[in-house]
Design a protein around this motif. Structure first.
Motif, PDB file in Angstrom:
ATOM      1  N   SER A  20      -4.506   9.620  -0.831  1.00 58.49           N
ATOM      2  CA  SER A  20      -3.568   9.029  -1.789  1.00 58.49           C
ATOM      3  C   SER A  20      -2.691   8.007  -1.086  1.00 58.49           C
ATOM      4  N   GLN A  21      -2.141   7.108  -1.899  1.00 57.63           N
ATOM      5  CA  GLN A  21      -1.264   6.078  -1.339  1.00 57.63           C
ATOM      6  C   GLN A  21       0.086   6.695  -0.965  1.00 57.63           C
ATOM      7  N   LEU A  22       0.638   6.228   0.121  1.00 55.07           N
ATOM      8  CA  LEU A  22       1.940   6.710   0.590  1.00 55.07           C
ATOM      9  C   LEU A  22       2.920   5.546   0.599  1.00 55.07           C
ATOM     10  N   VAL A  41      12.900  -2.709   3.799  1.00 53.60           N
ATOM     11  CA  VAL A  41      11.468  -2.735   4.125  1.00 53.60           C
ATOM     12  C   VAL A  41      10.757  -1.698   3.265  1.00 53.60           C
ATOM     13  N   ILE A  42       9.716  -2.137   2.560  1.00 51.90           N
ATOM     14  CA  ILE A  42       8.918  -1.257   1.702  1.00 51.90           C
ATOM     15  C   ILE A  42       7.478  -1.313   2.195  1.00 51.90           C
ATOM     16  N   LYS A  43       6.865  -0.142   2.376  1.00 50.50           N
ATOM     17  CA  LYS A  43       5.505  -0.091   2.914  1.00 50.50           C
ATOM     18  C   LYS A  43       4.663   0.897   2.112  1.00 50.50           C
ATOM     19  N   ILE A  44       3.438   0.471   1.807  1.00 48.89           N
ATOM     20  CA  ILE A  44       2.489   1.344   1.119  1.00 48.89           C
ATOM     21  C   ILE A  44       1.241   1.438   1.984  1.00 48.89           C
ATOM     22  N   ASP A  45       0.859   2.655   2.365  1.00 47.06           N
ATOM     23  CA  ASP A  45      -0.317   2.883   3.200  1.00 47.06           C
ATOM     24  C   ASP A  45      -1.468   3.448   2.350  1.00 47.06           C
ATOM     25  N   ASN A  46      -2.649   3.369   2.922  1.00 42.82           N
ATOM     26  CA  ASN A  46      -3.856   3.934   2.324  1.00 42.82           C
ATOM     27  C   ASN A  46      -4.187   3.271   0.980  1.00 42.82           C
ATOM     28  N   LEU A  47      -4.125   1.936   0.929  1.00 39.53           N
ATOM     29  CA  LEU A  47      -4.424   1.198  -0.307  1.00 39.53           C
ATOM     30  C   LEU A  47      -5.881   1.307  -0.717  1.00 39.53           C
ATOM     31  N   THR A  78      -2.994  -1.710   3.752  1.00 42.13           N
ATOM     32  CA  THR A  78      -1.532  -1.645   3.888  1.00 42.13           C
ATOM     33  C   THR A  78      -0.868  -2.785   3.117  1.00 42.13           C
ATOM     34  N   TYR A  79       0.248  -2.452   2.472  1.00 44.00           N
ATOM     35  CA  TYR A  79       1.123  -3.448   1.815  1.00 44.00           C
ATOM     36  C   TYR A  79       2.519  -3.282   2.424  1.00 44.00           C
ATOM     37  N   GLU A  80       3.070  -4.371   2.949  1.00 38.17           N
ATOM     38  CA  GLU A  80       4.413  -4.297   3.548  1.00 38.17           C
ATOM     39  C   GLU A  80       5.251  -5.468   3.020  1.00 38.17           C
TER      40      GLU A  80
END
Length: 300
Positions: A20-22, A41-47, A78-80
């Protein structure tokens, strides 16, 4: 048995996190001086190559936050997003939950509260660099000092006289409901030509659509829609009874949706935007009937 249960639970959580996305967010400072730069700073992992849909650049934070730099980095997994911003008013301001749509899933950041203070102290004393000197002024000196104030007063008086003369003798009436309707329809056609709907730029679309609608309601119905909050405007429209119930419902639905879009709490698609535009245009075209009915009611 207990060890097996613990092992099972750990394995379950590891699998969930692995697939799942984190989303994580970090605010550098929660107390700022006026104009001091802060970083979010906003980060989304496991895209897993899913697209991320959210507010456009420089439009993610609420009104009081002046965005200086908004940089977005995206890879397959990754989205940052790094935002530099400042606040130029004293007080406590909130960054609400910010929504990010990843595939069919909506992820939200935690809300933040920022206190902005004025670091200048009232007791700070300002001293003159040099002692004051007394200078004798001539008439020409006073003229140089105050001539612009005198000329401004004369200009203002002339302007008032000109406005009175125009209103009294030379101005043609532009208060006809038909004039207001035609002018607003032209503004709506110009908005359509900007292709915000086709480009999916829902935020600018709703900002301009509601701004045009507010000016129209103010002029056509003599309701101060240009200065009222949406909730207050809705209450006043219902109490005023000048606008028909069908038109009230259209204005209420579109304005409330526009507020949600402004704070990135909803992401309307093109069909919804087209529908809202058509309904506002229809409301403008039908408004003359509201005015005619109101005039008849007053005559009775």
């Amino acid at each position: 048995m207990k060890l097996k249960k613990i092992f099972f639970l750990l394995s379950f959580f590891i699998c969930v996190n692995a697939f799942s996305q984190l989303l994580s967010s970090n605010l550098e400072k929660k107390t700022l001086a006026l104009g001091e730069v802060d970083h979010l700073v906003i980060k989304i992992d496991n895209l897993k190559s899913n697209a991320v849909i959210t507010a456009p650049k420089n439009e993610l934070l609420p009104f009081h936050f002046e965005e200086i730099k908004d940089s977005i980095g995206i890879t397959a997994n990754t989205y940052e997003r790094r935002i530099e911003f400042a606040v130029y008013e004293e007080g406590t301001f909130k960054i609400p939950e910010l929504e990010f749509k990843v595939g069919q899933k909506i992820l939200k950041t935690i809300p933040y509260e920022i206190e902005v203070i004025n670091t200048a102290k009232k007791e700070d004393q300002i001293n003159d660099i040099m002692n004051n000197k007394e200078v004798d002024l001539e008439v020409t000196d006073y003229w140089q000092l105050y001539k612009w104030y005198l000329l401004a007063v004369i200009t203002f008086v002339c302007l008032v006289i000109a406005v009175v003369m125009i209103v009294k003798y030379g101005r043609k009436s532009k208060d006809s409901p038909v004039v207001a309707t035609n002018q607003t329809l032209k503004e709506l056609d110009n908005l359509k030509k900007k292709k915000y709907i086709e480009e999916g730029n829902y935020r600018l679309f709703y900002v301009e659509l509601i701004d045009i609608s507010r000016k129209f309601i103010t002029k056509q119905y003599r309701i101060p829609a240009d200065v009222l909050l949406t909730d207050d405007l809705i209450v006043l429209m219902k109490e005023n009874n000048t606008i028909s119930q069908d038109n009230e419902k259209i204005v209420e639905d579109v304005f409330l949706r526009g507020d949600l879009v402004k704070f990135a709490k909803t992401f309307p698609d093109k069909d919804v935007m087209e529908k809202d535009f058509a309904e506002i245009r229809g409301f403008v075209q039908r408004s003359s009937k509201d005015i005619e009915f109101e005039n008849l009611r007053k005559d009775v």
